[in-house]
Motif scaffolding. Structure first.
Motif, PDB file in Angstrom:
ATOM      1  N   TRP A 130       0.826  -1.215   0.000  1.00 41.23           N
ATOM      2  CA  TRP A 130       0.000   0.000   0.000  1.00 41.23           C
ATOM      3  C   TRP A 130       0.857   1.260   0.000  1.00 41.23           C
ATOM      4  N   VAL A 131       2.057   1.158  -0.514  1.00 38.61           N
ATOM      5  CA  VAL A 131       3.009   2.247  -0.338  1.00 38.61           C
ATOM      6  C   VAL A 131       2.439   3.610  -0.749  1.00 38.61           C
ATOM      7  N   ARG A 132       2.744   4.596   0.075  1.00 40.86           N
ATOM      8  CA  ARG A 132       2.306   5.985  -0.101  1.00 40.86           C
ATOM      9  C   ARG A 132       0.789   6.152  -0.116  1.00 40.86           C
ATOM     10  N   THR A 133       0.058   5.244   0.527  1.00 38.21           N
ATOM     11  CA  THR A 133      -1.367   5.485   0.766  1.00 38.21           C
ATOM     12  C   THR A 133      -1.513   5.793   2.249  1.00 38.21           C
ATOM     13  N   LEU A 138      -0.229   5.041   8.170  1.00 33.53           N
ATOM     14  CA  LEU A 138      -0.729   4.617   9.480  1.00 33.53           C
ATOM     15  C   LEU A 138       0.223   3.582  10.093  1.00 33.53           C
ATOM     16  N   ILE A 139       0.583   2.581   9.265  1.00 33.79           N
ATOM     17  CA  ILE A 139       1.465   1.522   9.766  1.00 33.79           C
ATOM     18  C   ILE A 139       2.818   2.110  10.164  1.00 33.79           C
ATOM     19  N   SER A 140       3.348   2.997   9.327  1.00 33.76           N
ATOM     20  CA  SER A 140       4.669   3.569   9.614  1.00 33.76           C
ATOM     21  C   SER A 140       4.671   4.385  10.899  1.00 33.76           C
ATOM     22  N   VAL A 141       3.621   5.203  11.081  1.00 33.51           N
ATOM     23  CA  VAL A 141       3.563   6.039  12.278  1.00 33.51           C
ATOM     24  C   VAL A 141       3.418   5.157  13.521  1.00 33.51           C
ATOM     25  N   MET A 213      11.166  -4.634   6.803  1.00 30.85           N
ATOM     26  CA  MET A 213      10.484  -5.412   5.774  1.00 30.85           C
ATOM     27  C   MET A 213       9.963  -4.487   4.672  1.00 30.85           C
ATOM     28  N   ARG A 214       9.377  -3.383   5.086  1.00 30.09           N
ATOM     29  CA  ARG A 214       8.829  -2.448   4.100  1.00 30.09           C
ATOM     30  C   ARG A 214       9.952  -1.938   3.193  1.00 30.09           C
ATOM     31  N   ALA A 215      11.067  -1.561   3.806  1.00 30.51           N
ATOM     32  CA  ALA A 215      12.172  -1.000   3.031  1.00 30.51           C
ATOM     33  C   ALA A 215      12.728  -2.026   2.050  1.00 30.51           C
ATOM     34  N   THR A 216      12.965  -3.249   2.521  1.00 33.00           N
ATOM     35  CA  THR A 216      13.566  -4.235   1.603  1.00 33.00           C
ATOM     36  C   THR A 216      12.570  -4.655   0.531  1.00 33.00           C
ATOM     37  N   MET A 217      11.297  -4.713   0.872  1.00 30.55           N
ATOM     38  CA  MET A 217      10.283  -5.033  -0.134  1.00 30.55           C
ATOM     39  C   MET A 217      10.326  -4.011  -1.264  1.00 30.55           C
ATOM     40  N   LEU A 218      10.370  -2.731  -0.873  1.00 30.24           N
ATOM     41  CA  LEU A 218      10.356  -1.676  -1.872  1.00 30.24           C
ATOM     42  C   LEU A 218      11.615  -1.730  -2.729  1.00 30.24           C
ATOM     43  N   GLU A 219      12.741  -2.052  -2.073  1.00 29.64           N
ATOM     44  CA  GLU A 219      13.995  -2.121  -2.798  1.00 29.64           C
ATOM     45  C   GLU A 219      13.951  -3.266  -3.818  1.00 29.64           C
ATOM     46  N   GLN A 220      13.476  -4.431  -3.348  1.00 30.55           N
ATOM     47  CA  GLN A 220      13.422  -5.597  -4.217  1.00 30.55           C
ATOM     48  C   GLN A 220      12.495  -5.360  -5.413  1.00 30.55           C
ATOM     49  N   ARG A 221      11.409  -4.610  -5.170  1.00 24.51           N
ATOM     50  CA  ARG A 221      10.425  -4.427  -6.243  1.00 24.51           C
ATOM     51  C   ARG A 221      10.971  -3.641  -7.421  1.00 24.51           C
ATOM     52  N   GLY A 222      12.050  -2.902  -7.179  1.00 26.40           N
ATOM     53  CA  GLY A 222      12.621  -2.132  -8.274  1.00 26.40           C
ATOM     54  C   GLY A 222      13.694  -2.899  -9.040  1.00 26.40           C
TER      55      GLY A 222
END
Lengths: 327, 531
Positions: A130-133, A138-141, A213-222
């Motif tokens: 759900w990145v940048r939604t 909410l999850i990040s905060v 997890m969020r950071a590595t997911m985003l990295e892997q997706r690129g």
């Protein structure tokens, strides 16, 4: 990968662990010598004072009258024979003291590890999807808040809310002290007592794993292989679950392996707040009592534990990622 | 024929009244009492360690020869009667004949002789001095124990409770080395509760002894002693009713005030009359400056005792006048007729004394600088240290604060004498010989021994008086000697006696008759009962 090879690998890692653990033992022993005061003074102090002949007799019994190198040599010799010595303060051999506490600590650590890894990975995955939604925000905060709050404070607030105000859960301890349940009832009772400490200890790690997890997911997706997969015509769901997730898990697993040691440290606070009868509290008390045999025994057992868990993590790599080889 | 309901009720009611004897509600059997003890005891061997939490557990398991009333006078327990010879050198105890240990073996005079001569006199930290003059314990028959003393020891009769001098089974503890005995952590006594198990870090379980020698007692089925490391959690457990009794500062003083307002909880300061903790500032009288009596008196004048009690200990205290607690007033041992340091013009007097002593104010109004060590027993002691720092600043003594852990602090104060002024607290215990001499007698300037004369100060006349009081069988003469000692020592001011600490004991109101003796939770709870 043949299982025989994996087994050989594990055996070799175990063999390598022995000098590491011995090094830890010697280092701990020497570091503890730096602490001023000894067990005899503390025992006499707790007694509210005692005649000098009593204190001298104590020193002699504890072997504290011998020079440090002799004490060290004796200790290492005993450790090699798996004899952890006697705790004079507790009037009991060290090993049963530790074993009695080990199960409580393992239960708390295991539950925490499963909770924090499971929910942390899930939250990180969802945040990445759900990145940048607003859901990602909410999850990040929430993760940052959980990460920033001191453990003891979270623990006390949970006690106030769930034990005192709502009266749903017990304040502390591992079992109902007045009831002495048996069998299935006992298991349920322990589970009820486990909820608050496990949540308290998990929150910090959960937040950590979620962010990682969020950071590595985003990295892997690129990365290129994702483009390839997409070109192959795989759905986003297949790409995420089958490819990205598995790759993104590796760093999280690495961190989790390293964190097991600090989990033991964090559990001192949580065990103390919830009166959980684990190793952390025992270590804390024995440090202040200068009960060196017991403290060194705890260090020994926990370094064994950390080494073991890291071997398990390395084996898990192999199972998760076929490219990783042992050898 | 069925008995009408009201008749049955009336009969039960009458019976209850008859049994109770007092208008209070009738005692009921059954129930578990959960006591919080802090910290967890290191072992359950009260015969070898007097570490504070141990007795809170083991006093329920071990009986003593005697018990004590709030007047501090001895009452029968395992000894149903006793006689002291006029010269005080022979004390005969007549033992009960119906007492059994928890393993079923009878309790006899052989157990008394063994406990005193082989255990307490040899390995008990205080027993070594208490029973020093006991030359032999003779056992003419199974139920008579005769203590033969080389000198009269009037303090000994105050030190025979199950807490201070527990009676051990000879058949168990004479096997093997007493110093590392397997039963150190599984006590076997004659008391109202039997030891069942100790889950380390969690609890000790004690179950009712059905064969207890006081018929019909104890009322409770079980006592569980819980260990909770965090003070806020201890308060929460008491508030929720998961735990029912806690004493000895187990609950922060601020929380005790808060708990006292709950309808379910009662807070009492009774039950410490034979313990009598006194908070003090210990002065190293060998340090330059502090070796001057006027400087020490100035420090004593500067400390506002009532301020400390009200603001740091939430009112749980009473200003102290000297080394002996006012709990000893009934026996005439205590006197308030000494140099009075708690006066409204204390600061002026202190400044004047320091001027006279030759320490004029220099730059910034500072006369000299010291380090103030703080007893490492928790947050209120740190606050106390800050107050001392502020009050010393008013008389031109600049104090910096130091807080270390217990082992480091003990070594600094009692082994290295590397301190100027430290806070501290000592128990007076049941008699000055046991609790007071150690801090002020010249014989007890023993480097490396903790909680003795760390001030390293003594006075030949006071020492002589204390020696006389130790072996004086006449209580009136003893009282005179001690009154004189207090005058001398307070004037010398090697220690600033700040206040008598009144520990709050928290008791859940469903439980009755919990604190019934001057030893408080150091007693056996045989008569405690639950609604």
């Amino acid at each position: 990968m043949s299982s025989a090879r994996l087994l050989r690998y594990v055996v070799r890692r175990l063999a390598q662990a022995i000098p590491v653990i011995l090094g830890v033992v010697v280092l701990n022993f020497l570091l503890l010598q730096l602490a001023p005061g000894d067990a005899a003074t503390v025992l006499a102090g707790e007694a509210g004072g005692a005649p000098a002949e009593y204190v001298d007799a104590l020193r002699q019994r504890f072997g504290l009258d011998k020079p440090v190198p002799v004490q060290l040599a004796l200790y290492v010799k005993n450790i090699l024979a798996l004899d952890l010595g006697y705790s004079f303060r507790n009037q009991s051999p060290v090993l049963p003291l530790i074993l009695a506490r080990l199960s409580a600590t393992l239960l708390l650590m295991g539950t925490t590890l499963v909770l924090s890894l499971g929910i942390g990975v899930l939250l990180g995955l969802l945040a990445a999807v759900w990145v940048r939604t607003w859901k990602d925000h909410l999850i990040s905060v929430a993760a940052i808040i959980a990460y920033a709050m001191p453990l003891f404070w979270i623990g006390l607030m949970l006690i106030l809310l769930f034990a005192i105000k709502l009266d749903w859960l017990p304040t502390s301890g591992m079992e109902d002290a007045a009831a002495f349940y048996e069998g299935g009832e006992r298991v349920l009772d322990i589970a009820r007592h486990l909820i608050l400490p496990a949540i308290t200890l998990s929150l910090f790690y959960m937040a950590l794993y979620a962010r990682l997890m969020r950071a590595t997911m985003l990295e892997q997706r690129g990365l290129d292989y994702v483009t390839t997969a997409r070109a192959k015509g795989l759905t986003e769901r297949q790409i995420t679950l089958r490819h990205v997730l598995r790759n993104a898990l590796m760093p999280v697993l690495t961190v989790a392996g390293v964190q097991v040691g600090s989990l033991l440290g964090g559990s001192v606070v949580v065990e103390s707040v919830f009166a959980w009868p684990g190793l952390g509290q025992l270590a804390f008390q024995s440090l202040f009592a200068r009960d060196l045999n017991l403290l060194l025994g705890i260090f020994f057992i926990s370094s064994c534990l950390v080494v073991l868990i890291n071997i398990v993590v390395d084996v898990a790599y192999v199972l998760l990622d076929p490219r990783v080889r042992v050898g | 024929m069925p008995i009408p309901r009201w008749t049955a009720l009336a009969v039960t009611g009458l019976l209850a009244l008859a049994i109770a004897g007092t208008p209070a509600a009738a005692q009921k059997s059954g129930g578990t009492l959960v006591q919080i003890t802090q910290p967890e005891p290191p072992n359950l061997a009260p015969y070898i360690s007097t570490s504070a939490p141990i007795g809170q557990v083991t006093a329920k398991v071990y009986d003593g020869l005697l018990e004590y009333g709030f007047d501090l006078k001895p009452k029968p327990s395992l000894a149903e009667s006793w006689e002291v010879a006029p010269d005080g050198k022979t004390v005969t105890f007549h033992l009960r004949k119906d007492v059994k240990f928890h393993d079923g073996k009878p309790f006899t005079s052989a157990d008394v002789a063994f406990t005193i001569m082989e255990v307490l006199k040899k390995v008990h930290p205080r027993g070594i001095s208490t029973f020093r003059d006991v030359a032999a314990v003779e056992t003419p028959d199974d139920y008579t124990a005769v203590f033969k003393l080389s000198n009269a020891a009037p303090y000994m009769l105050a030190a025979l409770s199950g807490y201070e001098s527990p009676m051990l089974p000879k058949h168990v503890f004479s096997q093997g080395d007493i110093k590392s005995h397997p039963n150190a952590n599984s006590p076997i006594g004659t008391g109202p509760f039997k030891f069942v198990e100790w889950r380390r870090g969690e609890l000790v379980r004690l179950d009712k002894n059905p064969d207890y020698w006081r018929k019909g007692l104890p009322y409770l089925d079980r006592i569980v002693v819980r260990f909770i490391n965090d003070e806020a959690t201890r308060t929460a457990a008491l508030e929720k009713g998961e735990a029912h009794v806690a004493g000895f500062g187990a609950v922060p003083y601020s929380d005790a005030k808060k708990l006292a307002q709950l309808p379910s909880i009662e807070v009492t300061t009774k039950g410490y009359e034979m313990i009598s903790p006194v908070v003090e500032l210990l002065i190293n009288t060998k340090k330059p400056g502090l070796d001057n009596q006027k400087v020490r008196q100035a420090i004593a004048y500067a400390i506002d005792r009532q301020f400390v009690i009200d603001n740091i200990w939430f009112g749980y205290g009473k200003p102290a006048t000297g080394p002996i607690s006012s709990n000893f007033a009934p026996s005439g041992i205590y006197t308030a007729d000494v140099t009075k340091y708690q006066t409204p013009d204390g600061i002026e007097k202190a400044n004047k004394l320091l001027d006279e002593a030759g320490f004029p104010r220099k730059d910034g109004g500072v006369r000299f600088e010291i380090v103030h060590d703080i007893t490492p027993y928790g947050p209120e002691w740190q606050r106390f240290g800050e107050v001392v720092q502020q009050q010393l600043a008013k008389i031109g003594i600049k104090a910096s604060l130091r807080y270390e852990d217990v082992a480091t602090w003990l070594k600094r104060v009692y082994s290295d004498y590397d301190f100027f002024l430290t806070s501290n607290f000592l128990y007076n215990l049941p008699d000055p010989v046991i609790g007071v001499h150690r801090a002020i007698h010249g014989k007890l300037i023993k480097q490396g021994t903790v909680f003795v004369n760390g001030a390293q100060w003594s006075d030949a006349k006071a020492d002589q008086l204390m020696d006389k009081a130790t072996i004086e069988p006449d209580p009136n003469k003893r009282a005179e000697y001690y009154q004189e000692v207090q005058k001398i020592v307070v004037d010398g001011s090697p220690i600033v006696w700040v206040f008598e600490l009144n520990f709050p004991t928290i008791v859940n109101k469903r439980y009755h008759d919990v604190v019934t003796s001057p030893l408080g939770i150091y007693t056996n709870f045989a008569t405690a009962w639950r609604e």
